[in-house]
Design an enzyme around this catalytic site. Structure first.
Site, short mmCIF file in Angstrom:
data_model
loop_
_atom_site.label_atom_id
_atom_site.label_comp_id
_atom_site.label_asym_id
_atom_site.label_seq_id
_atom_site.Cartn_x
_atom_site.Cartn_y
_atom_site.Cartn_z
N ASP A 70 -90.46 -9.54 25.96
CA ASP A 70 -89.42 -9.68 26.97
C ASP A 70 -88.21 -8.84 26.59
OD1 ASP A 70 -91.01 -11.42 28.34
OD2 ASP A 70 -89.80 -13.21 27.94
N GLY B 193 -94.17 -13.84 27.82
CA GLY B 193 -95.48 -13.94 28.45
C GLY B 193 -95.81 -15.40 28.66
N GLY C 110 -98.56 -17.06 28.88
CA GLY C 110 -99.55 -17.60 27.97
C GLY C 110 -98.98 -17.87 26.60
N ASN D 122 -94.96 -24.83 40.77
CA ASN D 122 -93.66 -25.27 41.24
C ASN D 122 -93.71 -25.42 42.75
OD1 ASN D 122 -93.21 -22.69 42.42
ND2 ASN D 122 -92.18 -21.95 40.57
N THR E 264 -93.62 -29.18 40.32
CA THR E 264 -92.25 -29.33 39.85
C THR E 264 -91.29 -28.95 40.97
OG1 THR E 264 -92.20 -27.08 38.94
CG2 THR E 264 -92.90 -28.85 37.47
N GLY F 42 -87.06 -33.13 40.10
CA GLY F 42 -88.09 -33.73 39.27
C GLY F 42 -89.47 -33.16 39.49
N GLY G 193 -90.61 -23.76 32.60
CA GLY G 193 -91.85 -24.10 33.29
C GLY G 193 -93.05 -24.06 32.36
N ASP G 194 -93.05 -23.10 31.45
CA ASP G 194 -94.16 -22.99 30.50
C ASP G 194 -94.16 -24.16 29.53
OD1 ASP G 194 -95.02 -20.56 31.61
OD2 ASP G 194 -93.55 -19.45 30.43
#
Length: 297
Positions: free
Chosen positions: A25, A51, A53, A187, A206, A211, A239-240
């Site tokens: 990144d 990434g 993963g 999401n 999500t 929530g 999120g990951d």
């Protein structure tokens, strides 16, 4: 042609295996995001592991003590650095292939509120293969859609245990792949963009500040409120971290509402950290801290 780098020290049997993307990144943080054609000055540039993963594998290792990553990087300095960072976090890296293609790269813009814009250059991620990779009978496997969907489908076919798809970024899902999912995580935007999820057996969604919830055959059966955060540093890895935490929580035997609450708490901790692979406490901490947030179905 590819080679694999063996970990420097033995790692205990992984709790979760992640198949997916590994990126470098390159992040520019500025007071606000530019409009099309606009230049915004005063930014701060940095490089860090990323990434989806890799982020999920590192989160799983920090929450549970170990994880396994199946992915691909280039035979370049960035690739070696990313493998080293994952190994240092407790990830089993022996199934990360080193390809002739360049290591995947994400160009990220982040504003003062933690909102972001991202362009991903897949590089070696586009050459990911499951050749020589096997999964144990009861192994949980988590995939995303930042690698070829046919590779994800092959992972689903090989998984005898619990197969989870984080359907991000949003894209039409091969019907067989969706049929093989024990759980899909998205999401709210992705849920709207992938209509096939309305009929999926088990979906976690999500909703940011509202929530998260779990749907069984389209029926909302459990939910948990968001954890309020005032000091947001970066939303990229949240999120990951949520995905890894939810899979681990469900695999540990928690009922849906409690698993969601624990994963929400992990996501809240993640946004307080400027890294896409944030420092996290053991999962047990979040399980205990989230008991008060459990809501009935």
């Amino acid at each position: 042609m590819s080679t694999s780098l063996q970990p420097a020290v033995p790692i205990v049997a992984p709790t979760l295996t992640v198949v997916g993307s590994i990126n470098l990144d390159i992040t520019a943080t500025a007071s606000r995001l530019p409009s099309p054609g606009e230049t915004v000055g005063g930014g701060v540039l940095r490089q860090q592991p990323g990434g989806k993963g890799a982020n999920q594998a590192v989160a799983a290792a920090r929450l549970a003590g170990s994880s396994r990553m199946v992915g691909a990087v280039g035979q370049d300095d960035a690739g070696l650095s990313l493998i080293g960072a994952m190994a240092g976090a407790g990830v089993d890296v022996q199934d990360i292939a080193q390809m002739e293609a360049a290591t995947g790269t994400a160009l990220v813009l982040v504003d003062a509120e933690g909102e972001n814009q991202i362009v991903v250059c897949p590089g070696a991620n586009g050459s990911l293969s499951l050749e020589g990779v096997s999964f144990a009978d009861k192994e949980a496997v988590l995939c995303q859609l930042e690698v070829d969907q046919n590779v994800v489908l092959e992972a689903a076919r090989r998984t005898k245990g619990f197969f989870v798809l984080n359907a991000a970024p949003a894209a039409p899902i091969i019907p067989e792949l969706l049929e093989r999912c024990d759980l899909v995580i998205v999401n709210e935007t992705e849920y709207e963009l992938i209509p096939a999820l309305r009929d999926a057996p088990l979906v976690a969604v999500t909703y940011g500040g509202e929530g998260s919830a779990i749907f069984v055959d389209g029926e909302r059966v459990a939910e948990a409120p968001a954890v309020r955060v005032s000091d947001i540093a970066n939303t990229i890895g949240a999120g990951d971290a949520f995905c890894a935490a939810l899979v681990l929580a469900l695999q540990s035997g928690l009922e849906y509402g409690h698993a969601l609450a624990a994963a929400n708490a992990v996501g809240a901790d993640a946004v307080r950290d400027s890294s896409s692979q944030p420092a996290l406490k053991p999962l047990e901490h979040y399980i205990e801290a989230s008991r008060a947030a459990i809501q009935p179905a």
